[in-house]
Design a protein around this motif. Structure first.
Motif, PDB file in Angstrom:
ATOM      1  N   UNK A  68       0.840  -1.200   0.000  1.00  0.00           N
ATOM      2  CA  UNK A  68       0.000   0.000   0.000  1.00  0.00           C
ATOM      3  C   UNK A  68       0.878   1.255   0.000  1.00  0.00           C
ATOM      4  N   UNK A  69       1.952   1.236   0.776  1.00  0.00           N
ATOM      5  CA  UNK A  69       2.872   2.370   0.803  1.00  0.00           C
ATOM      6  C   UNK A  69       3.554   2.535  -0.559  1.00  0.00           C
ATOM      7  N   UNK A  70       3.931   1.417  -1.202  1.00  0.00           N
ATOM      8  CA  UNK A  70       4.559   1.490  -2.518  1.00  0.00           C
ATOM      9  C   UNK A  70       3.598   2.058  -3.553  1.00  0.00           C
ATOM     10  N   UNK A  71       2.329   1.643  -3.492  1.00  0.00           N
ATOM     11  CA  UNK A  71       1.329   2.160  -4.426  1.00  0.00           C
ATOM     12  C   UNK A  71       1.176   3.665  -4.258  1.00  0.00           C
ATOM     13  N   UNK A  72       1.202   4.143  -3.014  1.00  0.00           N
ATOM     14  CA  UNK A  72       1.144   5.589  -2.775  1.00  0.00           C
ATOM     15  C   UNK A  72       2.320   6.289  -3.445  1.00  0.00           C
ATOM     16  N   UNK A  73       3.511   5.716  -3.317  1.00  0.00           N
ATOM     17  CA  UNK A  73       4.712   6.325  -3.903  1.00  0.00           C
ATOM     18  C   UNK A  73       4.637   6.281  -5.427  1.00  0.00           C
ATOM     19  N   UNK A  74       4.220   5.135  -5.994  1.00  0.00           N
ATOM     20  CA  UNK A  74       4.116   5.032  -7.445  1.00  0.00           C
ATOM     21  C   UNK A  74       3.072   6.002  -7.993  1.00  0.00           C
ATOM     22  N   UNK A  75       1.932   6.089  -7.306  1.00  0.00           N
ATOM     23  CA  UNK A  75       0.874   6.980  -7.761  1.00  0.00           C
ATOM     24  C   UNK A  75       1.287   8.436  -7.683  1.00  0.00           C
ATOM     25  N   UNK A 147       5.091  -5.704  -4.633  1.00  0.00           N
ATOM     26  CA  UNK A 147       5.278  -4.298  -4.280  1.00  0.00           C
ATOM     27  C   UNK A 147       5.659  -4.122  -2.803  1.00  0.00           C
ATOM     28  N   UNK A 148       6.057  -5.197  -2.140  1.00  0.00           N
ATOM     29  CA  UNK A 148       6.336  -5.148  -0.703  1.00  0.00           C
ATOM     30  C   UNK A 148       7.729  -4.570  -0.482  1.00  0.00           C
ATOM     31  N   UNK A 149       7.829  -3.225  -0.571  1.00  0.00           N
ATOM     32  CA  UNK A 149       9.110  -2.534  -0.514  1.00  0.00           C
ATOM     33  C   UNK A 149       9.156  -1.523   0.624  1.00  0.00           C
ATOM     34  N   UNK A 150      10.347  -1.215   1.056  1.00  0.00           N
ATOM     35  CA  UNK A 150      10.595  -0.011   1.845  1.00  0.00           C
ATOM     36  C   UNK A 150      10.361   1.191   0.910  1.00  0.00           C
ATOM     37  N   UNK A 151       9.892   2.329   1.422  1.00  0.00           N
ATOM     38  CA  UNK A 151       9.656   3.483   0.549  1.00  0.00           C
ATOM     39  C   UNK A 151      10.859   3.893  -0.290  1.00  0.00           C
ATOM     40  N   UNK A 152      12.064   3.806   0.262  1.00  0.00           N
ATOM     41  CA  UNK A 152      13.252   4.164  -0.525  1.00  0.00           C
ATOM     42  C   UNK A 152      13.423   3.202  -1.691  1.00  0.00           C
ATOM     43  N   UNK A 153      13.221   1.907  -1.455  1.00  0.00           N
ATOM     44  CA  UNK A 153      13.315   0.938  -2.543  1.00  0.00           C
ATOM     45  C   UNK A 153      12.237   1.197  -3.579  1.00  0.00           C
ATOM     46  N   UNK A 154      11.041   1.533  -3.144  1.00  0.00           N
ATOM     47  CA  UNK A 154       9.963   1.823  -4.091  1.00  0.00           C
ATOM     48  C   UNK A 154      10.331   2.991  -4.999  1.00  0.00           C
ATOM     49  N   UNK A 155      10.957   4.020  -4.438  1.00  0.00           N
ATOM     50  CA  UNK A 155      11.363   5.165  -5.256  1.00  0.00           C
ATOM     51  C   UNK A 155      12.477   4.786  -6.228  1.00  0.00           C
ATOM     52  N   UNK A 156      13.383   3.924  -5.796  1.00  0.00           N
ATOM     53  CA  UNK A 156      14.471   3.502  -6.672  1.00  0.00           C
ATOM     54  C   UNK A 156      13.952   2.658  -7.830  1.00  0.00           C
ATOM     55  N   UNK A 157      13.046   1.747  -7.539  1.00  0.00           N
ATOM     56  CA  UNK A 157      12.527   0.865  -8.581  1.00  0.00           C
ATOM     57  C   UNK A 157      11.486   1.553  -9.461  1.00  0.00           C
ATOM     58  N   UNK A 158      10.869   2.604  -8.940  1.00  0.00           N
ATOM     59  CA  UNK A 158       9.766   3.233  -9.664  1.00  0.00           C
ATOM     60  C   UNK A 158      10.174   4.306 -10.648  1.00  0.00           C
TER      61      UNK A 158
END
Length: 254
Positions: A68-75, A147-158
């Motif tokens: 859910x946190x990753x989806x927020x970051x991607x969105x 999508x089960x990432x730490x927010x920093x990882x989500x930003x790196x992958x996104x």
């Protein structure tokens, strides 16, 4: 009006809202779809489960929360490519042909693997591994791990499409395909299922086996759908040892 024009004419808040809906729909489709597919194949004896150990009691809840946190970051992050277009740093191709879109998608698929390897390898270094531990808490992976990432990882992958956007005028649908095929391939990699046991470990159809091995033995297999980056950079993981079969007793029954 084309899809590219519609996207360009959206307001910042509309871009974010559509981005949140888009990535939520992708995540749910990938999770439910891959779960249903592997259960169907298992029922008919096609392929096999890679790790039969039970999940940790709170694993799914944790994966959903982190996703859910990753989806927020991607969105929210959709504002960045939209901003590139608004500032004139990037443009969409005008009237692209089907061949152009097909070639661009193939090029982005290769770039996606290169981008993933670089960022994934960074996440296993001393300075960044603190941000990757959340993902590796899922030792027995599930499609909900995608999508089960730490927010920093989500930003790196996104941020995978940002560099391509500034070096080439891609078709809108080519860029839009990236999160779609990325989610599909990610769900396959985290399916905990070997769809084609007969193929070798470097085969594209063995992606789920390679990523399962990475979660079981994190030192190696940093690639995504393909094995070429790990092969070229010599970062293939060593195979897991074969568990010996239990020895049979040599004593005869009384």
């Amino acid at each position: 009006m084309t899809a590219a024009q519609v996207f360009t004419n959206l307001s910042a808040w509309q871009v974010i809202a559509w981005g949140l809906l888009f990535f939520t729909a992708l995540y749910l489709a990938g999770g439910f779809g891959m779960t249903a597919l592997t259960r169907f194949l298992q029922r008919y004896g096609i392929g096999k489960v890679l790790d039969t150990r039970p999940l940790k009691p709170d694993q799914l809840q944790r994966e959903w929360r982190q996703s859910f946190h990753s989806i927020l970051i991607f969105g929210l992050g959709m504002i960045v490519p939209w901003g590139f277009v608004q500032l004139g740093w990037a443009r969409f191709a005008a009237n692209p042909s089907a061949w152009q879109i097909a070639i661009e998608i193939w090029g982005l698929l290769i770039w996606n693997d290169v981008h993933f390897w670089i960022n994934h390898r960074l996440l296993h270094t001393r300075w960044f591994k603190r941000f990757h531990g959340d993902h590796h808490r899922s030792v027995v992976v599930t499609p909900w791990s995608t999508y089960s990432f730490h927010p920093v990882e989500a930003m790196m992958m996104g941020n995978v499409i940002l560099l391509p956007m500034v070096v080439h005028d891609f078709a809108f649908w080519s860029l839009a395909s990236v999160p779609v095929f990325s989610l599909v391939l990610n769900a396959i990699g985290h399916s905990n299922y070997d769809f084609f046991p007969a193929v070798g470990p470097r085969h594209p159809l063995a992606a789920s086996r390679r990523h399962h091995l990475h979660h079981a033995r994190p030192a190696g297999n940093y690639g995504f759908a393909f094995a070429f980056m790990d092969r070229w950079l010599r970062s293939e993981a060593d195979p897991l040892p074969v568990r010996p079969a239990p020895a049979r007793s040599t004593h005869s029954a009384p």
